[in-house]
Design a protein around this motif. Structure first.
Motif, PDB file in Angstrom:
ATOM      1  N   GLY A 210      45.939  40.371  43.458  1.00  0.00           N
ATOM      2  CA  GLY A 210      44.989  40.260  42.352  1.00  0.00           C
ATOM      3  C   GLY A 210      45.663  40.344  40.995  1.00  0.00           C
ATOM      4  N   GLY A 211      46.678  41.202  40.880  1.00  0.00           N
ATOM      5  CA  GLY A 211      47.335  41.402  39.597  1.00  0.00           C
ATOM      6  C   GLY A 211      48.338  40.338  39.228  1.00  0.00           C
ATOM      7  N   THR A 212      48.811  39.579  40.212  1.00  0.00           N
ATOM      8  CA  THR A 212      49.839  38.569  39.945  1.00  0.00           C
ATOM      9  C   THR A 212      49.298  37.144  39.965  1.00  0.00           C
ATOM     10  OG1 THR A 212      50.417  38.566  42.310  1.00  0.00           O
ATOM     11  CG2 THR A 212      51.697  40.011  40.879  1.00  0.00           C
ATOM     12  N   SER A 213      47.997  36.987  40.102  1.00  0.00           N
ATOM     13  CA  SER A 213      47.423  35.660  40.331  1.00  0.00           C
ATOM     14  C   SER A 213      47.093  34.890  39.069  1.00  0.00           C
ATOM     15  CB  SER A 213      46.159  35.774  41.196  1.00  0.00           C
ATOM     16  OG  SER A 213      46.506  36.089  42.528  1.00  0.00           O
ATOM     17  N   SER A 214      47.205  35.507  37.920  1.00  0.00           N
ATOM     18  CA  SER A 214      46.864  34.790  36.689  1.00  0.00           C
ATOM     19  C   SER A 214      47.993  34.931  35.679  1.00  0.00           C
ATOM     20  CB  SER A 214      45.555  35.319  36.088  1.00  0.00           C
ATOM     21  OG  SER A 214      45.628  36.720  35.897  1.00  0.00           O
ATOM     22  N   LEU A 215      48.051  33.998  34.754  1.00  0.00           N
ATOM     23  CA  LEU A 215      49.099  34.008  33.744  1.00  0.00           C
ATOM     24  C   LEU A 215      48.978  35.235  32.857  1.00  0.00           C
ATOM     25  CD1 LEU A 215      51.481  32.410  32.536  1.00  0.00           C
ATOM     26  CD2 LEU A 215      49.831  31.294  31.020  1.00  0.00           C
ATOM     27  N   LEU A 216      47.752  35.580  32.472  1.00  0.00           N
ATOM     28  CA  LEU A 216      47.479  36.766  31.660  1.00  0.00           C
ATOM     29  C   LEU A 216      46.656  37.751  32.485  1.00  0.00           C
ATOM     30  CD1 LEU A 216      46.604  35.048  28.260  1.00  0.00           C
ATOM     31  CD2 LEU A 216      48.794  36.034  28.979  1.00  0.00           C
ATOM     32  N   PRO A 217      46.749  39.047  32.202  1.00  0.00           N
ATOM     33  CA  PRO A 217      46.042  40.048  33.016  1.00  0.00           C
ATOM     34  C   PRO A 217      44.533  39.817  33.044  1.00  0.00           C
ATOM     35  CG  PRO A 217      47.658  41.107  31.589  1.00  0.00           C
ATOM     36  CD  PRO A 217      47.583  39.664  31.152  1.00  0.00           C
ATOM     37  N   GLN A 218      43.958  40.041  34.227  1.00  0.00           N
ATOM     38  CA  GLN A 218      42.509  39.930  34.428  1.00  0.00           C
ATOM     39  C   GLN A 218      42.033  41.214  35.104  1.00  0.00           C
ATOM     40  OE1 GLN A 218      40.665  37.413  33.345  1.00  0.00           O
ATOM     41  NE2 GLN A 218      42.350  36.102  32.674  1.00  0.00           N
ATOM     42  N   PRO A 219      41.819  42.282  34.345  1.00  0.00           N
ATOM     43  CA  PRO A 219      41.492  43.585  34.948  1.00  0.00           C
ATOM     44  C   PRO A 219      40.248  43.569  35.831  1.00  0.00           C
ATOM     45  CG  PRO A 219      42.034  43.826  32.617  1.00  0.00           C
ATOM     46  CD  PRO A 219      41.942  42.358  32.884  1.00  0.00           C
ATOM     47  N   ASP A 220      39.235  42.794  35.459  1.00  0.00           N
ATOM     48  CA  ASP A 220      38.016  42.749  36.271  1.00  0.00           C
ATOM     49  C   ASP A 220      38.302  42.163  37.648  1.00  0.00           C
ATOM     50  OD1 ASP A 220      36.628  43.858  34.186  1.00  0.00           O
ATOM     51  OD2 ASP A 220      35.700  41.969  33.538  1.00  0.00           O
ATOM     52  N   HIS A 221      39.146  41.140  37.697  1.00  0.00           N
ATOM     53  CA  HIS A 221      39.499  40.537  38.986  1.00  0.00           C
ATOM     54  C   HIS A 221      40.283  41.524  39.839  1.00  0.00           C
ATOM     55  CE1 HIS A 221      40.698  37.700  42.033  1.00  0.00           C
ATOM     56  NE2 HIS A 221      41.980  37.905  41.751  1.00  0.00           N
ATOM     57  N   VAL A 222      41.209  42.241  39.229  1.00  0.00           N
ATOM     58  CA  VAL A 222      41.982  43.232  39.982  1.00  0.00           C
ATOM     59  C   VAL A 222      41.051  44.309  40.543  1.00  0.00           C
ATOM     60  CG1 VAL A 222      43.836  44.933  39.872  1.00  0.00           C
ATOM     61  CG2 VAL A 222      44.055  42.772  38.631  1.00  0.00           C
ATOM     62  N   ALA A 223      40.086  44.735  39.744  1.00  0.00           N
ATOM     63  CA  ALA A 223      39.124  45.733  40.217  1.00  0.00           C
ATOM     64  C   ALA A 223      38.337  45.217  41.420  1.00  0.00           C
ATOM     65  CB  ALA A 223      38.174  46.120  39.079  1.00  0.00           C
ATOM     66  N   ASP A 224      37.975  43.945  41.389  1.00  0.00           N
ATOM     67  CA  ASP A 224      37.252  43.364  42.531  1.00  0.00           C
ATOM     68  C   ASP A 224      38.109  43.400  43.794  1.00  0.00           C
ATOM     69  OD1 ASP A 224      35.044  42.805  40.960  1.00  0.00           O
ATOM     70  OD2 ASP A 224      35.576  40.706  40.640  1.00  0.00           O
ATOM     71  N   THR A 225      39.412  43.150  43.644  1.00  0.00           N
ATOM     72  CA  THR A 225      40.281  43.120  44.820  1.00  0.00           C
ATOM     73  C   THR A 225      40.533  44.516  45.380  1.00  0.00           C
ATOM     74  OG1 THR A 225      42.363  43.219  43.549  1.00  0.00           O
ATOM     75  CG2 THR A 225      41.434  41.024  44.009  1.00  0.00           C
ATOM     76  N   ALA A 226      40.210  45.552  44.601  1.00  0.00           N
ATOM     77  CA  ALA A 226      40.384  46.934  45.058  1.00  0.00           C
ATOM     78  C   ALA A 226      39.158  47.468  45.791  1.00  0.00           C
ATOM     79  CB  ALA A 226      40.711  47.835  43.871  1.00  0.00           C
ATOM     80  N   GLU A 227      38.073  46.703  45.812  1.00  0.00           N
ATOM     81  CA  GLU A 227      36.861  47.161  46.520  1.00  0.00           C
ATOM     82  C   GLU A 227      37.202  47.357  47.997  1.00  0.00           C
ATOM     83  OE1 GLU A 227      33.585  47.398  48.875  1.00  0.00           O
ATOM     84  OE2 GLU A 227      34.599  45.435  48.841  1.00  0.00           O
ATOM     85  N   PRO A 228      36.923  48.522  48.577  1.00  0.00           N
ATOM     86  CA  PRO A 228      37.468  48.851  49.899  1.00  0.00           C
ATOM     87  C   PRO A 228      37.136  47.860  51.010  1.00  0.00           C
ATOM     88  CG  PRO A 228      36.714  50.845  48.826  1.00  0.00           C
ATOM     89  CD  PRO A 228      36.308  49.706  47.938  1.00  0.00           C
ATOM     90  N   ARG A 229      35.899  47.423  51.103  1.00  0.00           N
ATOM     91  CA  ARG A 229      35.553  46.521  52.205  1.00  0.00           C
ATOM     92  C   ARG A 229      36.277  45.180  52.056  1.00  0.00           C
ATOM     93  NH1 ARG A 229      31.911  46.125  56.238  1.00  0.00           N
ATOM     94  NH2 ARG A 229      31.044  44.078  56.742  1.00  0.00           N
ATOM     95  N   PHE A 230      36.307  44.660  50.840  1.00  0.00           N
ATOM     96  CA  PHE A 230      37.040  43.417  50.613  1.00  0.00           C
ATOM     97  C   PHE A 230      38.514  43.611  50.920  1.00  0.00           C
ATOM     98  CE2 PHE A 230      39.846  40.857  47.992  1.00  0.00           C
ATOM     99  CZ  PHE A 230      39.396  39.575  48.261  1.00  0.00           C
ATOM    100  N   ALA A 231      39.104  44.689  50.385  1.00  0.00           N
ATOM    101  CA  ALA A 231      40.546  44.908  50.533  1.00  0.00           C
ATOM    102  C   ALA A 231      40.948  45.035  51.995  1.00  0.00           C
ATOM    103  CB  ALA A 231      40.968  46.142  49.745  1.00  0.00           C
TER     104      ALA A 231
END
Length: 320
Positions: A210-231
């Motif tokens: 989630g943190g390396t997928s965009s040219l500039l940081p996208q904190p909301d996207h990283v937070a989504d990828t940390a959701e336990p069921r998704f992760a």
């Protein structure tokens, strides 16, 4: 930059359901856009990423019959890997068979195939096996599942670009036993009998991507990828595939690129894509005569970066 294409407006599916594909698996599917339009199937990334409403917006809803589905074990498909779904029946061959079952179920003769990242891997494997079913290919963030690509991202190459995030990725490996390839060590951790160990590993694996997928940081996207069921589902499925080298022969997709001859295709690639570096897109383009390659100079991996979106929408408009 001002004239870059934007996604089409949000739409809702007009039909959806679950398709039983064997092995006690039910794949969630949906169809949106024009029921009489040109069929296109969207193959999501990961593996294990699932689909989202944004992904419908790459297609003109008046021109396309847009088919999307969640691959086995993730998204709304069931059983879910976070609930302990059996990964032994989750392989590339299983997914290719599921795509064909869905095509037949929806009574589609041929369709355009659209995929990014792991979706590009699956799209290439599908087109090489079922070329008679594919009208065109639109691919983004090319991942050919070669050992060199896995090593780049999970064995230190990408960590040289994101040393701060790499430290977080390595954290669960401390004290995890013998030194192995990180993919192998994570395989043990993600299936630990201790649920806290497994969840910590899953969140570290998922947020690294989630943190390396965009040219500039996208904190909301990283937070989504940390959701336990998704992760849990994302990390376990993705690691399962990479641990088993995608259930493909080394270099298979490039070796068999000649089978794409006669299939029109567009490749869209971020210049600064750290997840799936541009060399793979270049190698595919060189091996696939007739493909068009667009390298976007101000983009990373994400399909939702403006330059990537622009070329993807232009490609789907071209083929409508």
């Amino acid at each position: 930059m001002a004239d870059r294409r934007k996604p089409y407006p949000p739409i809702e599916p007009y039909d959806h359901g679950f398709l039983s594909v064997g092995d006690d698996q039910q794949v969630y599917w949906e169809v949106s856009g024009n029921p009489d339009g040109k069929p296109v199937v969207f193959l999501h990334g990961g593996p294990g990423g699932g689909t989202s409403p944004q992904q419908r917006r790459f297609f003109d809803p008046e021109a396309y019959r847009i088919v999307m589905f969640d691959q086995r074990g993730c998204g709304r498909s069931r059983p879910h890997v976070a609930d302990g779904a059996d990964l032994s029946v989750n392989t590339t061959d299983h997914l290719l068979t599921d795509i064909e079952r869905l095509r037949a179920y929806l009574d589609i003769e041929r369709w355009m195939v659209f995929g990014g990242s792991w979706g590009s891997t699956l799209a290439l494997a599908y087109a090489q096996r079922h070329r008679e079913r594919v009208t065109e290919l639109v691919l983004r963030g090319i991942f050919l599942l070669r050992r060199s690509e896995i090593d780049w991202y999970y064995n230190g190459g990408a960590g040289a670009v994101f040393p701060d995030l790499w430290e977080g990725f390595l954290a669960p490996l401390a004290g995890a036993g013998p030194v192995e390839h990180p993919v192998d060590t994570y395989h043990r951790l993600l299936h630990s009998p201790d649920p806290d160990v497994a969840l910590r590993a899953a969140i570290a694996w998922s947020t690294w991507e989630g943190g390396t997928s965009s040219l500039l940081p996208q904190p909301d996207h990283v937070a989504d990828t940390a959701e336990p069921r998704f992760a849990l589902a994302f990390a376990r499925i993705e690691n399962h595939y990479f641990y088993h080298r995608g259930f493909l022969d080394e270099g298979q997709l490039l070796r068999d690129a000649h089978l794409l001859h006669g299939i029109p295709g567009v490749i869209v690639q971020g210049r600064y894509d750290v997840v799936c570096p541009a060399m793979s897109a270049w190698d595919l383009h060189r091996a696939w005569p007739g493909s068009a390659l667009h390298i976007v100079d101000d983009a990373g991996h994400s399909a939702h970066e403006p330059g990537i979106t622009h070329h993807l929408v232009e490609a789907t408009d071209l083929f409508r």
